[in-house]
Design a protein around this motif. Structure first.
Motif, PDB file in Angstrom:
ATOM      1  N   TYR B  18      -7.912  -1.820   8.334  1.00  0.00           N
ATOM      2  CA  TYR B  18      -9.322  -2.216   8.285  1.00  0.00           C
ATOM      3  C   TYR B  18      -9.798  -2.840   9.582  1.00  0.00           C
ATOM      4  CZ  TYR B  18     -10.419  -0.793   3.578  1.00  0.00           C
ATOM      5  OH  TYR B  18     -10.700  -0.032   2.478  1.00  0.00           O
ATOM      6  N   THR B  25      -3.015  -0.426   6.101  1.00  0.00           N
ATOM      7  CA  THR B  25      -3.216  -0.191   4.670  1.00  0.00           C
ATOM      8  C   THR B  25      -2.260   0.899   4.180  1.00  0.00           C
ATOM      9  OG1 THR B  25      -5.556  -0.592   5.117  1.00  0.00           O
ATOM     10  CG2 THR B  25      -4.983   0.174   2.913  1.00  0.00           C
ATOM     11  N   ARG B  44       0.137   1.228  -7.617  1.00  0.00           N
ATOM     12  CA  ARG B  44      -0.271  -0.100  -8.051  1.00  0.00           C
ATOM     13  C   ARG B  44      -1.488  -0.569  -7.270  1.00  0.00           C
ATOM     14  NH1 ARG B  44       3.328  -4.700  -8.477  1.00  0.00           N
ATOM     15  NH2 ARG B  44       4.009  -4.278  -6.347  1.00  0.00           N
ATOM     16  N   SER B  45      -2.139  -1.583  -7.804  1.00  0.00           N
ATOM     17  CA  SER B  45      -3.309  -2.171  -7.152  1.00  0.00           C
ATOM     18  C   SER B  45      -2.988  -2.570  -5.724  1.00  0.00           C
ATOM     19  CB  SER B  45      -3.729  -3.429  -7.900  1.00  0.00           C
ATOM     20  OG  SER B  45      -4.526  -3.082  -8.963  1.00  0.00           O
ATOM     21  N   GLY B  46      -3.871  -2.251  -4.816  1.00  0.00           N
ATOM     22  CA  GLY B  46      -3.747  -2.746  -3.453  1.00  0.00           C
ATOM     23  C   GLY B  46      -2.943  -1.856  -2.539  1.00  0.00           C
ATOM     24  N   CYS B  47      -2.429  -0.717  -3.037  1.00  0.00           N
ATOM     25  CA  CYS B  47      -1.625   0.119  -2.157  1.00  0.00           C
ATOM     26  C   CYS B  47      -2.497   1.054  -1.320  1.00  0.00           C
ATOM     27  CB  CYS B  47      -0.562   0.885  -2.935  1.00  0.00           C
ATOM     28  SG  CYS B  47      -1.218   2.194  -3.963  1.00  0.00           S
ATOM     29  N   GLY B  48      -3.792   1.029  -1.509  1.00  0.00           N
ATOM     30  CA  GLY B  48      -4.688   1.760  -0.623  1.00  0.00           C
ATOM     31  C   GLY B  48      -5.307   3.014  -1.217  1.00  0.00           C
ATOM     32  N   SER B  50      -8.041   3.423  -3.194  1.00  0.00           N
ATOM     33  CA  SER B  50      -9.491   3.486  -3.033  1.00  0.00           C
ATOM     34  C   SER B  50      -9.857   3.763  -1.581  1.00  0.00           C
ATOM     35  CB  SER B  50     -10.151   2.182  -3.478  1.00  0.00           C
ATOM     36  OG  SER B  50      -9.935   1.979  -4.848  1.00  0.00           O
ATOM     37  N   THR B  51      -9.138   3.132  -0.682  1.00  0.00           N
ATOM     38  CA  THR B  51      -9.383   3.342   0.747  1.00  0.00           C
ATOM     39  C   THR B  51      -9.203   4.821   1.094  1.00  0.00           C
ATOM     40  OG1 THR B  51      -8.488   1.134   1.117  1.00  0.00           O
ATOM     41  CG2 THR B  51      -8.700   2.565   3.045  1.00  0.00           C
ATOM     42  N   ASP B 264      -7.232  -3.642 -11.287  1.00  0.00           N
ATOM     43  CA  ASP B 264      -8.088  -4.552 -10.526  1.00  0.00           C
ATOM     44  C   ASP B 264      -9.489  -3.972 -10.537  1.00  0.00           C
ATOM     45  OD1 ASP B 264      -7.917  -3.558  -7.136  1.00  0.00           O
ATOM     46  OD2 ASP B 264      -7.290  -2.426  -8.906  1.00  0.00           O
ATOM     47  N   SER B 267     -11.421  -3.963  -6.531  1.00  0.00           N
ATOM     48  CA  SER B 267     -10.964  -3.496  -5.221  1.00  0.00           C
ATOM     49  C   SER B 267     -11.843  -2.392  -4.665  1.00  0.00           C
ATOM     50  CB  SER B 267      -9.524  -3.007  -5.324  1.00  0.00           C
ATOM     51  OG  SER B 267      -9.471  -1.842  -6.107  1.00  0.00           O
ATOM     52  N   ASP B 270     -14.525  -3.477  -2.487  1.00  0.00           N
ATOM     53  CA  ASP B 270     -14.183  -4.100  -1.216  1.00  0.00           C
ATOM     54  C   ASP B 270     -14.292  -3.143  -0.051  1.00  0.00           C
ATOM     55  OD1 ASP B 270     -11.481  -5.933  -2.769  1.00  0.00           O
ATOM     56  OD2 ASP B 270     -13.623  -6.314  -2.650  1.00  0.00           O
ATOM     57  N   VAL B 271     -14.244  -1.863  -0.366  1.00  0.00           N
ATOM     58  CA  VAL B 271     -14.205  -0.896   0.716  1.00  0.00           C
ATOM     59  C   VAL B 271     -15.570  -0.802   1.375  1.00  0.00           C
ATOM     60  CG1 VAL B 271     -13.747   1.495   1.291  1.00  0.00           C
ATOM     61  CG2 VAL B 271     -12.403   0.367  -0.462  1.00  0.00           C
ATOM     62  N   GLU B 272     -15.578  -0.949   2.679  1.00  0.00           N
ATOM     63  CA  GLU B 272     -16.856  -0.957   3.382  1.00  0.00           C
ATOM     64  C   GLU B 272     -17.309   0.445   3.736  1.00  0.00           C
ATOM     65  OE1 GLU B 272     -16.675  -3.520   6.701  1.00  0.00           O
ATOM     66  OE2 GLU B 272     -16.958  -5.291   5.440  1.00  0.00           O
TER      67      GLU B 272
HETATM   68  N1  LIG Z   1     -13.350  -3.754   3.219  1.00  0.00           N
HETATM   69  C1  LIG Z   1     -12.077  -4.167   3.373  1.00  0.00           C
HETATM   70  N2  LIG Z   1     -11.736  -4.913   4.434  1.00  0.00           N
HETATM   71  C2  LIG Z   1     -10.478  -5.335   4.596  1.00  0.00           C
HETATM   72  N3  LIG Z   1      -9.471  -5.073   3.745  1.00  0.00           N
HETATM   73  C3  LIG Z   1      -9.727  -4.314   2.675  1.00  0.00           C
HETATM   74  C4  LIG Z   1     -11.057  -3.831   2.420  1.00  0.00           C
HETATM   75  N4  LIG Z   1     -11.030  -3.111   1.269  1.00  0.00           N
HETATM   76  C5  LIG Z   1      -9.758  -3.158   0.831  1.00  0.00           C
HETATM   77  N5  LIG Z   1      -8.971  -3.876   1.673  1.00  0.00           N
HETATM   78  C6  LIG Z   1      -7.526  -4.108   1.528  1.00  0.00           C
HETATM   79  O1  LIG Z   1      -6.854  -2.892   1.669  1.00  0.00           O
HETATM   80  C7  LIG Z   1      -5.769  -2.790   0.754  1.00  0.00           C
HETATM   81  C8  LIG Z   1      -5.943  -1.552  -0.095  1.00  0.00           C
HETATM   82  O2  LIG Z   1      -7.091  -1.700  -0.923  1.00  0.00           O
HETATM   83  P1  LIG Z   1      -7.561  -0.559  -1.921  1.00  0.00           P
HETATM   84  O3  LIG Z   1      -7.702   0.700  -1.163  1.00  0.00           O
HETATM   85  O4  LIG Z   1      -8.760  -1.056  -2.621  1.00  0.00           O
HETATM   86  O5  LIG Z   1      -6.336  -0.473  -2.910  1.00  0.00           O
HETATM   87  P2  LIG Z   1      -6.230   0.165  -4.369  1.00  0.00           P
HETATM   88  O6  LIG Z   1      -7.446   0.969  -4.617  1.00  0.00           O
HETATM   89  O7  LIG Z   1      -4.977   0.969  -4.332  1.00  0.00           O
HETATM   90  O8  LIG Z   1      -6.103  -0.959  -5.307  1.00  0.00           O
HETATM   91  C9  LIG Z   1      -5.797  -4.075  -0.050  1.00  0.00           C
HETATM   92  O9  LIG Z   1      -4.827  -4.936   0.499  1.00  0.00           O
HETATM   93  C10 LIG Z   1      -7.169  -4.613   0.142  1.00  0.00           C
HETATM   94  O10 LIG Z   1      -7.182  -6.002   0.093  1.00  0.00           O
END
Ligand SMILES: Nc1ncnc2c1ncn2[C@@H]1O[C@H](COP(=O)(O)OP(=O)(O)O)[C@@H](O)[C@H]1O
Ligand SMILES: [Mg+2]
Lengths: 284, 276
Positions: B18, B25, B44-48, B50-51, B264, B267, B270-272
């Motif tokens: 990010y 990520t 699992r949650s947080g593995c990326g 959604s990103t 979660d 999450s 959170d993605v921009e």
């Molecule tokens: N906009 C953001 N800026 C910085 N870090 C981010 C942002 N969105 C997600 N993250 C981080 O990137 C990692 C992967 O997030 P995400 O893709 O949402 O995971 P998942 O969908 O698998 O739960 C997480 O550690 C999260 O905190």
């Protein structure tokens, strides 16, 4: 309706859907009738108090000269003022000034509000200047406005705009804060052009808030209008009041004051109706 | 809707972080898929996950690597690949019909043609009787169907789904899973779906990819070779589920709760966005 009759309605309602509907609409009509009654009763109480105040003024020898403030002389003054076209002219002139001032406030206020809601930099940059300027009473701009604007008319419109712009700005910004950021993501994905974000997402999403701001702006503008018209101009509601005082025609004065109240009430109610129409929020 | 949709997906050596200071990520992600294929990414949650989806949708800029659809680099969002989220994010000031027609209005479709197309899609997701309704009066499952119709109206080649059913009750979820898969097969478009629900993966996927680690990687690519329609209680489905469960267990190194409770919810928010 007697108790026995009400019971019959209830039993019917329990047995068939259509009579349930009838009972419901009867209930609705009843509550509408009740609120209509309360509306009228509230006004009636106001008039009784007014009449009583006028009566007290009249029986007191010290104040009996001012008995024209009472409701009866006032209502007698209305047809006179109408016949010579004074009310119409004052309402038209003041309405024009208010409308022009409000229009400026809306046209200027909405974009600033959108900027305020969307840009953190602009929000932080503008915060203290805005708060500072906002706290200056709009009427204190009058001397400056008179110098800057060629006509008193222009000055009055300016004063109304200055007073009315803030509610529009802040309501618009507050509305934007409630906008779901994912709407922009979804819209972009569906092929929205940048202007679509404004016309298709932002404006409809916050129309409720904008109109709420406009309603407040209308109230403020209406309040500023009258004192602004006390000086310089020879037309409008404010002028008519000042003029009636000079000529000691207190019945005219009260009639004009009442006109201000009625006009303001009508404008505010219209705004409230618009707000209701454009509200997509549940339970409002 | 006669046209066969679908794209060839080619992701190579994809890495994302990010910011320069943020941890990586995920890295070295390689995924390919044939037109019309359904991929389900579990992790699992947080593995990326959604990103990864946001990058594939063109809603987020990648750090490095290759992301191509039909041989063309993905650099910005397009109505040919549409993303859906856990929440439907409907436009509450519009009726169901207006919501569904949003993308067509953006594309300036003529009124009559648009009406016809919208009605077709609303029929496809079984919402005919709700076309004129206010979206806020619909149930969660119905709202997600509206969001689905709003996406399908664009005739996408690729539908990206970020845990789209995880907020729904089990029965609604099961119906939607089957419907979405059936529609994707009927129209021929690709699905790339993210979930942490193994059951969902078995019902929806042609291939299940397991994503794990920090930074995340694709650690397993598993063919879900089952007949359609897939019923949860079928022995084959059950057997596949057990197999996938074991793989996930080994790969992710933790026992998995497939019951879908520990998602979660935030999450994806959170993605921009790119350039916003
Ligand atoms: N906009 C953001 N800026 C910085 N870090 C981010 C942002 N969105 C997600 N993250 C981080 O990137 C990692 C992967 O997030 P995400 O893709 O949402 O995971 P998942 O969908 O698998 O739960 C997480 O550690 C999260 O905190
Ligand atoms: Mg996620």
């Amino acid at each position: 309706m007697s108790n026995g009759k009400a019971d019959v309605v209830d039993v019917d309602a329990g047995t068939s859907a259509s009579s349930l509907k009838t009972a419901q609409s009867a209930k609705k009509a009843k509550s509408l009738g009740k609120s209509l009654f309360n509306w009228a009763a509230g006004l009636a109480i106001l008039f009784v108090l007014w009449w009583f105040g006028g009566y007290l003024i009249e029986i007191n020898p010290d104040t009996t000269n001012f008995s024209d403030f009472g409701p009866i002389p006032t209502f007698k003054a209305f047809p006179e003022l109408f016949a010579i076209g004074k009310i119409q002219a004052a309402v038209m002139t003041s309405g024009y000034r208010l409308g022009a001032g409000l229009l400026i406030a809306i046209v200027v206020g909405i974009p600033i509000g959108i900027l305020l809601g969307r840009s953190t930099v602009f929000r932080e940059l503008s915060n203290s200047p805005f708060q500072l300027i906002r706290m200056i009473s709009p009427l204190s701009w009058e001397p400056i406005a008179v110098i800057v604007f060629a006509t008193w008319n222009g000055a009055i419109v300016f004063l109304i705009a200055v007073a009315a712009v803030w509610p529009v700005v802040f309501a618009t910004a507050a509305g934007l804060a409630k906008v779901d950021p994912a709407w922009f993501k979804v819209a972009r994905n569906l092929g929205a052009k940048p202007w679509h974000m404004v016309t298709e997402i932002i404006l409809p999403a916050i129309m409720f808030d904008i109109l709420t701001g406009v309603r407040l702006a209308l109230g403020v503008g209406w309040i500023v209008l009258v004192p602004a018209e006390f000086l310089g101009v020879t037309s409008g509601l404010g002028y008519s009041i000042a003029d009636a005082r000079e000529t000691l025609s207190y019945d005219h004065l009260t009639a004009m004051v009442l006109t201000i109240g009625i006009m303001g009430y009508i404008l505010d109610s219209s705004c409230a109706m618009l707000i209701k129409k454009y509200s997509w929020h549940h339970g409002r | 809707m006669e046209r066969r949709n679908g794209v060839r997906i080619d992701i190579g050596d994809l890495t994302h972080r990010y910011s320069a200071k943020a941890p990586i990520t995920f890295e070295q992600v390689n995924i390919t898929a044939e037109p019309g294929e359904s991929l389900v990414i579990i992790g699992r949650s947080g593995c990326g996950k959604s990103t990864l989806l946001h990058i594939l949708a063109g809603l987020l800029e990648k750090t490095s690597g290759r992301v191509q659809l039909d041989g063309k680099d993905v650099t910005e969002p397009s109505s040919h690949w549409i993303m859906m989220f856990q929440a439907p994010h409907l436009f509450p000031w519009m009726t169901v019909e207006q919501n569904v027609g949003t993308g067509l209005r953006f594309a300036r479709w003529p009124e009559a043609k648009m009406k016809k197309r919208v009605a077709e899609v609303i029929n496809l997701v079984h919402l005919d009787e709700f076309a004129q309704n206010n979206t806020q009066d619909l149930s969660g499952g119905q709202q997600q169907r509206v969001a689905l119709a709003r996406s399908l109206v664009m005739e996408p080649d690729l539908l990206l789904l970020d845990e789209p059913f995880s907020a729904l009750d089990a029965f609604t979820r099961a119906t939607l899973q089957k419907d979405v898969r059936a529609i994707s097969k009927q129209l021929g478009f690709n699905l790339v779906m993210v979930t942490h629900d193994i059951d969902e993966a078995v019902i929806m996927a042609d291939r299940a990819l397991v994503m794990a680690g920090s930074p995340g990687r694709i650690v397993h690519d598993f063919k879900v070779d089952l007949e359609d329609p897939r019923e949860r209680q079928d022995p084959e489905v059950q057997a596949m589920r057990a197999k996938l469960m074991e793989i996930f267990h080994q790969a992710a190194g933790v026992p998995v709760d497939s019951s879908n409770e520990e998602g979660d919810d935030t999450s994806q928010q959170d993605v921009e966005l790119v350039g916003n």
